[in-house]
Scaffold this motif. Sequence first.
Motif, PDB file in Angstrom:
ATOM      1  N   ARG A   3       0.827  -1.211   0.000  1.00 52.83           N
ATOM      2  CA  ARG A   3       0.000   0.000   0.000  1.00 52.83           C
ATOM      3  C   ARG A   3       0.861   1.260   0.000  1.00 52.83           C
ATOM      4  O   ARG A   3       0.417   2.320  -0.455  1.00 52.83           O
ATOM      5  N   LEU A   4       2.100   1.141   0.479  1.00 52.23           N
ATOM      6  CA  LEU A   4       3.034   2.277   0.407  1.00 52.23           C
ATOM      7  C   LEU A   4       3.581   2.464  -1.004  1.00 52.23           C
ATOM      8  O   LEU A   4       4.079   3.532  -1.334  1.00 52.23           O
ATOM      9  N   GLY A   5       3.491   1.384  -1.805  1.00 52.23           N
ATOM     10  CA  GLY A   5       3.953   1.480  -3.189  1.00 52.23           C
ATOM     11  C   GLY A   5       4.946   0.373  -3.518  1.00 52.23           C
ATOM     12  O   GLY A   5       5.619  -0.171  -2.636  1.00 52.23           O
ATOM     13  N   LEU A   6       5.041   0.056  -4.806  1.00 53.09           N
ATOM     14  CA  LEU A   6       5.945  -1.010  -5.232  1.00 53.09           C
ATOM     15  C   LEU A   6       7.417  -0.704  -4.920  1.00 53.09           C
ATOM     16  O   LEU A   6       8.162  -1.630  -4.575  1.00 53.09           O
ATOM     17  N   PRO A   7       7.879   0.545  -5.018  1.00 51.50           N
ATOM     18  CA  PRO A   7       9.284   0.802  -4.654  1.00 51.50           C
ATOM     19  C   PRO A   7       9.601   0.396  -3.214  1.00 51.50           C
ATOM     20  O   PRO A   7      10.635  -0.232  -2.953  1.00 51.50           O
ATOM     21  N   ALA A   8       8.709   0.723  -2.274  1.00 54.15           N
ATOM     22  CA  ALA A   8       8.925   0.339  -0.866  1.00 54.15           C
ATOM     23  C   ALA A   8       8.921  -1.177  -0.722  1.00 54.15           C
ATOM     24  O   ALA A   8       9.724  -1.752   0.026  1.00 54.15           O
ATOM     25  N   TYR A   9       8.043  -1.820  -1.441  1.00 51.27           N
ATOM     26  CA  TYR A   9       7.964  -3.275  -1.357  1.00 51.27           C
ATOM     27  C   TYR A   9       9.233  -3.927  -1.917  1.00 51.27           C
ATOM     28  O   TYR A   9       9.730  -4.909  -1.360  1.00 51.27           O
ATOM     29  N   ARG A  10       9.772  -3.373  -2.980  1.00 49.32           N
ATOM     30  CA  ARG A  10      10.980  -3.943  -3.585  1.00 49.32           C
ATOM     31  C   ARG A  10      12.179  -3.765  -2.642  1.00 49.32           C
ATOM     32  O   ARG A  10      13.036  -4.647  -2.554  1.00 49.32           O
ATOM     33  N   VAL A  11      12.234  -2.648  -1.911  1.00 56.42           N
ATOM     34  CA  VAL A  11      13.294  -2.465  -0.925  1.00 56.42           C
ATOM     35  C   VAL A  11      13.195  -3.539   0.153  1.00 56.42           C
ATOM     36  O   VAL A  11      14.205  -4.120   0.583  1.00 56.42           O
ATOM     37  N   PHE A  12      11.961  -3.815   0.578  1.00 61.74           N
ATOM     38  CA  PHE A  12      11.739  -4.870   1.570  1.00 61.74           C
ATOM     39  C   PHE A  12      12.243  -6.227   1.054  1.00 61.74           C
ATOM     40  O   PHE A  12      12.899  -6.975   1.768  1.00 61.74           O
ATOM     41  N   LEU A  13      11.920  -6.540  -0.198  1.00 62.44           N
ATOM     42  CA  LEU A  13      12.349  -7.819  -0.767  1.00 62.44           C
ATOM     43  C   LEU A  13      13.865  -7.907  -0.853  1.00 62.44           C
ATOM     44  O   LEU A  13      14.471  -8.957  -0.568  1.00 62.44           O
ATOM     45  N   GLN A  14      14.499  -6.784  -1.246  1.00 62.49           N
ATOM     46  CA  GLN A  14      15.961  -6.792  -1.350  1.00 62.49           C
ATOM     47  C   GLN A  14      16.609  -6.991   0.024  1.00 62.49           C
ATOM     48  O   GLN A  14      17.556  -7.738   0.172  1.00 62.49           O
ATOM     49  N   HIS A  15      16.031  -6.339   1.040  1.00 63.10           N
ATOM     50  CA  HIS A  15      16.543  -6.490   2.393  1.00 63.10           C
ATOM     51  C   HIS A  15      16.340  -7.921   2.898  1.00 63.10           C
ATOM     52  O   HIS A  15      17.203  -8.497   3.562  1.00 63.10           O
ATOM     53  N   LYS A  16      15.182  -8.495   2.565  1.00 61.34           N
ATOM     54  CA  LYS A  16      14.849  -9.832   3.026  1.00 61.34           C
ATOM     55  C   LYS A  16      15.785 -10.882   2.429  1.00 61.34           C
ATOM     56  O   LYS A  16      16.118 -11.882   3.065  1.00 61.34           O
ATOM     57  N   SER A  17      16.176 -10.667   1.156  1.00 60.92           N
ATOM     58  CA  SER A  17      17.009 -11.657   0.474  1.00 60.92           C
ATOM     59  C   SER A  17      18.511 -11.438   0.737  1.00 60.92           C
ATOM     60  O   SER A  17      19.327 -12.251   0.330  1.00 60.92           O
ATOM     61  N   ALA A  18      18.855 -10.324   1.380  1.00 60.21           N
ATOM     62  CA  ALA A  18      20.270 -10.030   1.625  1.00 60.21           C
ATOM     63  C   ALA A  18      20.859 -10.937   2.710  1.00 60.21           C
ATOM     64  O   ALA A  18      20.163 -11.408   3.589  1.00 60.21           O
TER      65      ALA A  18
END
Length: 323
Positions: free
Chosen positions: A308-323
């Motif tokens: 709901r914050l937007g796809l850019p915020a979600y992609r940052v979350f995914l990148q952090h999660k996979s790091a």
Amino acid sequence: MPKISVIIPVYKVERYLDACVASVAGQTYADLEIILVDDGSPDNCPALCDAWAKKDARIKVIHRPNGGLSAARNSGLDIAVGEFIAFVDSDDRLEPDVLQKAWETKQKTNAELVIFNLVCTDTENCELLEPDYTVFPDEVIAPAEFWSRLFGLDGIGNYYVSAWNKLYPASMFSELRYAVGKRYEDMFILPGIIDQCKTIACMSYQGYRYTQRPGSIMNQGNPRNYLDHSEFLLEWTKYFTHKGDALRAEGLLNDAIANLAEKDRFDLSTPAQQQRYRTACRACADAYCNLAHRTGKRSMLLRAALLRLGLPAYRVFLQHKSA
């Protein structure tokens, strides 16, 4: 009342139309109603349709303003009186006995849906070696097996998906219609079709001759370049969520999200397209929220909030999660 209504949408296929209609009119199973839907074709197709109606009393013609393939199919469904429905695209052909074989398969198996096989041809009606559809056996399967087979295929899934290689009971369309204005209209309607089946009879017989030609709808670029692709993935996500198949639903949802994240793929040059894109993005958040309520997984609520914050915020979350 005819047993089978065959609906043929017609648009800018002057070169192919006579061969197509002849292949339907010449079926060994003759208890047919043949509906030619002229979708505002600007060439000689309207006159060809009328000429066919004069030659064969089983043929009806609808002349309508151009509205696209879905609208044309829907117009045919609106007047069809057969107990069963088949669709044929007007640049394709049928083998002379395919409807007979499909009808016999229906009688033998009592399956709600019958799928007959296809072979690809070039514009001269010469058979192509690839893609190879000979891998499909004769079998009767349940809906769960249907979906497993479809998701397990790469490149030849249109055997299961396409509207035109099937024999349907007309009752399936009592409340269903094709999504007007959408590409991949077969994808949008498919869950509604399969949801009405207990069993599905699959045929190995290659009775549908599918013409591969430049300029056809199915040859207009990568599906992921169109918002319709993400939209049908979201519709399928709702379907499998409702069915309790959370794993498959989440996989489809993640594919929709990944597609929407490739924002540069899409034509967003108009306010209407921009609104469609925003609507699809919001639908991703709603879908994860639905999955969270179905599964009880709080992590899905977090994903919904980030979306709901937007796809850019979600992609940052995914990148952090996979790091």
